[in-house]
Design an enzyme around this catalytic site. Sequence first.
Site, PDB file in Angstrom:
ATOM      1  N   LYS A   3       0.844  -1.202   0.000  1.00 35.60           N
ATOM      2  CA  LYS A   3       0.000   0.000   0.000  1.00 35.60           C
ATOM      3  C   LYS A   3       0.875   1.247   0.000  1.00 35.60           C
ATOM      4  O   LYS A   3       2.034   1.194   0.389  1.00 35.60           O
ATOM      5  CB  LYS A   3      -0.872   0.009   1.271  1.00 35.60           C
ATOM      6  CG  LYS A   3      -2.026  -0.962   1.272  1.00 35.60           C
ATOM      7  CD  LYS A   3      -2.849  -0.813   2.548  1.00 35.60           C
ATOM      8  CE  LYS A   3      -4.001  -1.794   2.603  1.00 35.60           C
ATOM      9  NZ  LYS A   3      -5.006  -1.631   1.539  1.00 35.60           N
ATOM     10  N   ARG A  11     -10.318 -11.502   1.538  1.00 29.75           N
ATOM     11  CA  ARG A  11     -11.150 -12.555   0.948  1.00 29.75           C
ATOM     12  C   ARG A  11     -10.464 -13.917   1.016  1.00 29.75           C
ATOM     13  O   ARG A  11     -11.132 -14.951   1.064  1.00 29.75           O
ATOM     14  CB  ARG A  11     -11.524 -12.171  -0.490  1.00 29.75           C
ATOM     15  CG  ARG A  11     -10.358 -12.031  -1.419  1.00 29.75           C
ATOM     16  CD  ARG A  11     -10.686 -11.240  -2.673  1.00 29.75           C
ATOM     17  NE  ARG A  11     -10.818  -9.807  -2.417  1.00 29.75           N
ATOM     18  CZ  ARG A  11     -11.160  -8.899  -3.338  1.00 29.75           C
ATOM     19  NH1 ARG A  11     -11.437  -9.286  -4.578  1.00 29.75           N
ATOM     20  NH2 ARG A  11     -11.238  -7.630  -3.032  1.00 29.75           N
TER      21      ARG A  11
HETATM   22  N1  BES Z   1      -8.294  -3.769   4.147  1.00 30.98           N
HETATM   23  C1  BES Z   1      -8.409  -3.337   2.798  1.00 30.98           C
HETATM   24  C2  BES Z   1      -9.704  -2.559   2.530  1.00 30.98           C
HETATM   25  C3  BES Z   1      -9.811  -1.238   3.229  1.00 30.98           C
HETATM   26  C4  BES Z   1      -9.317  -0.098   2.642  1.00 30.98           C
HETATM   27  C5  BES Z   1     -10.453  -1.148   4.458  1.00 30.98           C
HETATM   28  C6  BES Z   1      -9.426   1.110   3.300  1.00 30.98           C
HETATM   29  C7  BES Z   1     -10.571   0.070   5.109  1.00 30.98           C
HETATM   30  C8  BES Z   1     -10.057   1.200   4.527  1.00 30.98           C
HETATM   31  C9  BES Z   1      -8.378  -4.530   1.873  1.00 30.98           C
HETATM   32  O1  BES Z   1      -7.603  -5.596   2.285  1.00 30.98           O
HETATM   33  C10 BES Z   1      -7.799  -4.068   0.577  1.00 30.98           C
HETATM   34  O2  BES Z   1      -6.669  -3.697   0.563  1.00 30.98           O
HETATM   35  N2  BES Z   1      -8.589  -4.118  -0.479  1.00 30.98           N
HETATM   36  C11 BES Z   1      -8.152  -3.709  -1.769  1.00 30.98           C
HETATM   37  C12 BES Z   1      -8.575  -4.760  -2.766  1.00 30.98           C
HETATM   38  C13 BES Z   1      -8.072  -4.527  -4.150  1.00 30.98           C
HETATM   39  C14 BES Z   1      -6.582  -4.776  -4.205  1.00 30.98           C
HETATM   40  C15 BES Z   1      -8.788  -5.454  -5.098  1.00 30.98           C
HETATM   41  C16 BES Z   1      -8.836  -2.384  -2.091  1.00 30.98           C
HETATM   42  O3  BES Z   1     -10.035  -2.254  -1.857  1.00 30.98           O
HETATM   43  O4  BES Z   1      -8.138  -1.489  -2.539  1.00 30.98           O
HETATM   44 MN    MN Z   2      -5.555  -5.376   1.699  1.00 32.63          MN
END
Ligand code: BES
Ligand code: MN
Length: 504
Positions: free
Chosen positions: A280, A354
């Site tokens: 990230k 997931r």
């Molecule tokens: N934990 C994150 C989702 C999230 C983002 C929760 C911001 C709370 C605040 C999750 O694991 C994630 O990183 N999801 C990605 C998925 C993508 C790579 C398909 C996302 O939503 O960017």
């Molecule tokens: Mn994630």
Amino acid sequence: MNTTVKQGTLTGTPTEVLVIPGYEGESALNKAIHPLDRNLGGQLVELRKTGEFQGKLNQCVLIHTRGAIPAKRLLLVGLGKREELTLDRVRQAMGTVAKRVCQAEVRSFSTTILGLDQPGLSPDDLAQAMVDGVILGDYRFSTYRTDSSNNNKPLNSMTILVDKPSLLANVKLGIQRGTATGEATCFARDLCNHPANVMTPSRVVEEAKKISKEKKVRLTVLNPSKMKQLGMGGVLGVGQASQHPPQFIILEYQGGKKGEKPIVFVGKTVTFDSGGISLKSAENMDHMKADMTGGAEVLATVRAAARLRLPLNIVGLLPVAENMPGGKATKPGDILTMLSGKTVEVLNTDAEGRLILADGLAYASRFKPACVIDIATLTGACIVALGQFAIGMLGNDEKLKDRFRQAGECSGERVWEMPLWDEYFEQLKSDVADMRNIGGRGGGMITAAMFLKQFVGKFPWVHIDIASTDWSATDRPCISKGPTAIGTRLLIQFLLNSTKKSHT
Ligand code: BES
Ligand code: MN
Ligand code: ZN
């Protein structure tokens, strides 16, 4: 905080602060307040006339009574317009009261039941919302502050005054429920507020151990070698680069009859989500210490169910892992074999929630559940779609979704449904495995749920995406800045409603 109910009058009860509600735009005083105003020399009418107290939602005016009545102070609190009153507004007003009373350096107060003059609002639900609101409004997290002068003390006690003894039993019931939901939310907030260097997977196990001390609760923990034996490729794949090994927690509460099908909760418990190799960006990455909110809420819910002795069988499942990059990390393109036997091509290691939930959902089938509910901070797309005021909901069963809509309305933690049509699976097709873990640009909340659906047995199931409501940028009456633990009260209300009616 300790809450009690007792029969008493406004003019005859000694207390540090007496809380008196008022509606917006009603200058005439409520009849019940007349004796009080008389003793106070007409101050209440005066405050209305001058416009100093208008009754707007969450407005507060504090006055000293200087011996005119046994209560030392009077706190007027606004409820907003009479016809717009809801349980959630009652909750908010009480959250505001809690903060205002603390500000005055006072630790206890008395109040009437807010909103009892409104048709359709029952004394037990009102008392529940009130207690809940005070506990939520009084929340603070100061474990890591060493300067104790910064730590203002929490409230000690609240007394709810009723004029009729016939109300005592109902209000008591509401107090019990409100205490359980409020304390559960604060517990979940604490777990998420602790930084990830403290709240590691093994620490989450310790927290589950504490809960297993409650009556009728049993704990089983699967360590990595047991997970390997079972083939939990999802949890192991996400956690394999961390210095803190992944865990799988099974918390069972048997409050119902033996053999009665359980309600199974699965909570995403990523103690820190760095994104892994698909790292990230730095901005707000610290918020990812709260990527375990789903799991924290499941723990809090099981604890609340046990404390309330709900006549239900409940299972809480927590796949716990820290998502880190490193030499051993899962890489984009790697293929994992999941507990269900299905294979997944990991094209983005940041879509990790997931992967761990897939194993949790597959494990849920072992309990032959009445229904399965998973709850997770799953997608950024949920935030894009719903903003900060609605929780995402998707599922395979209309009745179960209705029950969640209803629990959302009662608890004020409302859900909004998104479609889950088979066509969306197109976006998850892989060239080399049964599916891939990302679905491309469109409908991110939906494709994530569609992925989960591949691991759900033939049971009623809902998926709750709380990424939207998980973190608050500001302090609100009942929502603390930072981790909110929104969803906890939704789950507990769902259980409370399940005990009231029989569902098939
Ligand atoms: N934990 C994150 C989702 C999230 C983002 C929760 C911001 C709370 C605040 C999750 O694991 C994630 O990183 N999801 C990605 C998925 C993508 C790579 C398909 C996302 O939503 O960017
Ligand atoms: Mn994630
Ligand atoms: Zn995540």
